[in-house]
Design an enzyme around this catalytic site. Structure first.
Site, PDB file in Angstrom:
ATOM      1  N   ILE A  31       0.826  -1.209   0.000  1.00 15.00           N
ATOM      2  CA  ILE A  31       0.000   0.000   0.000  1.00 15.00           C
ATOM      3  C   ILE A  31       0.862   1.262   0.000  1.00 15.00           C
ATOM      4  CG2 ILE A  31      -0.250   0.372   2.495  1.00 15.00           C
ATOM      5  CD1 ILE A  31      -3.305   0.540   2.004  1.00 15.00           C
ATOM      6  N   ASN A  83      11.728  -8.288   6.941  1.00  9.25           N
ATOM      7  CA  ASN A  83      11.921  -7.598   8.209  1.00  9.25           C
ATOM      8  C   ASN A  83      11.408  -8.502   9.332  1.00  9.25           C
ATOM      9  OD1 ASN A  83      12.876  -5.322   6.841  1.00  9.25           O
ATOM     10  ND2 ASN A  83      10.813  -4.473   6.632  1.00  9.25           N
ATOM     11  N   HIS A  96       5.963 -11.958   5.926  1.00  9.12           N
ATOM     12  CA  HIS A  96       5.865 -11.468   4.545  1.00  9.12           C
ATOM     13  C   HIS A  96       7.255 -11.199   4.012  1.00  9.12           C
ATOM     14  CE1 HIS A  96       5.525  -8.104   7.375  1.00  9.12           C
ATOM     15  NE2 HIS A  96       6.176  -7.366   6.494  1.00  9.12           N
TER      16      HIS A  96
HETATM   17  P1  5GP Z   1       6.991  -4.568   7.611  1.00  9.34           P
HETATM   18  O1  5GP Z   1       7.296  -3.179   8.107  1.00  9.34           O
HETATM   19  O2  5GP Z   1       6.241  -5.365   8.653  1.00  9.34           O
HETATM   20  O3  5GP Z   1       8.167  -5.307   7.061  1.00  9.34           O
HETATM   21  O4  5GP Z   1       6.069  -4.379   6.358  1.00  9.34           O
HETATM   22  C1  5GP Z   1       4.692  -4.175   6.401  1.00  9.34           C
HETATM   23  C2  5GP Z   1       4.301  -3.661   5.058  1.00  9.34           C
HETATM   24  O5  5GP Z   1       2.894  -3.778   4.924  1.00  9.34           O
HETATM   25  C3  5GP Z   1       4.632  -2.171   4.852  1.00  9.34           C
HETATM   26  O6  5GP Z   1       5.483  -2.037   3.716  1.00  9.34           O
HETATM   27  C4  5GP Z   1       3.266  -1.529   4.630  1.00  9.34           C
HETATM   28  O7  5GP Z   1       3.300  -0.501   3.661  1.00  9.34           O
HETATM   29  C5  5GP Z   1       2.403  -2.697   4.192  1.00  9.34           C
HETATM   30  N1  5GP Z   1       1.004  -2.566   4.547  1.00  9.34           N
HETATM   31  C6  5GP Z   1       0.493  -2.193   5.752  1.00  9.34           C
HETATM   32  N2  5GP Z   1      -0.841  -2.218   5.723  1.00  9.34           N
HETATM   33  C7  5GP Z   1      -1.200  -2.619   4.469  1.00  9.34           C
HETATM   34  C8  5GP Z   1      -2.457  -2.850   3.823  1.00  9.34           C
HETATM   35  O8  5GP Z   1      -3.540  -2.696   4.406  1.00  9.34           O
HETATM   36  N3  5GP Z   1      -2.427  -3.249   2.521  1.00  9.34           N
HETATM   37  C9  5GP Z   1      -1.252  -3.426   1.848  1.00  9.34           C
HETATM   38  N4  5GP Z   1      -1.343  -3.817   0.570  1.00  9.34           N
HETATM   39  N5  5GP Z   1      -0.042  -3.235   2.435  1.00  9.34           N
HETATM   40  C10 5GP Z   1      -0.022  -2.833   3.712  1.00  9.34           C
END
Ligand code: 5GP
Ligand code: ZN
Length: 110
Positions: A31, A83, A96
């Site tokens: 997103i 991460n 992820h």
């Molecule tokens: P992290 O910081 O945990 O490695 O990555 C989480 C990722 O999820 C971030 O890059 C963030 O932009 C993405 N993200 C968070 N909420 C949503 C959502 O509701 N939809 C999508 N498509 N991505 C999301």
């Protein structure tokens, strides 16, 4: 029902721009993209992060990653980022892999 954001996306309860789906994995566009192509690849089953990743799920994710890399024309190169935990900067605690491409990616990361 799970309160996990990515479980809700996997269940179709929250919309996402899907780029890949199979029995075990789902991939959708981030997103808040950090590169022209920024895809999140997840296992459908809830695993917190890399520390809980089993071999079979890792194999399913690798197979999906290869299909996505081909379909998205990642031939010039791409990066996979997982991460993990507080020091790793993880914000969503459903495993992820970030698949990033479309620009030269800097090193080292910030
Ligand atoms: P992290 O910081 O945990 O490695 O990555 C989480 C990722 O999820 C971030 O890059 C963030 O932009 C993405 N993200 C968070 N909420 C949503 C959502 O509701 N939809 C999508 N498509 N991505 C999301
Ligand atoms: Zn989950």
């Amino acid at each position: 029902m799970s309160e996990c954001l990515f479980c809700k996306i996997a269940a179709g309860q929250i919309p996402a721009k899907l780029v890949h789906e199979d029995e075990h994995t789902l991939a959708f566009r981030d997103i808040n993209p950090q590169a022209p192509q920024h895809i999140l690849l997840i296992p459908k089953k809830h695993l917190e992060n890399m520390l809980g990743l089993d071999d079979a799920t890792a194999a399913h994710m690798l197979a999906a990653m290869r299909k996505i890399a081909e379909a998205e024309n990642f031939g010039r190169g791409f990066r996979v980022v997982a991460n993990t935990g507080e020091l790793g900067g993880q914000t969503v605690y459903h495993l992820h892999w970030h698949l990033l491409s479309g620009r030269h990616l800097g090193w080292p990361p910030g």
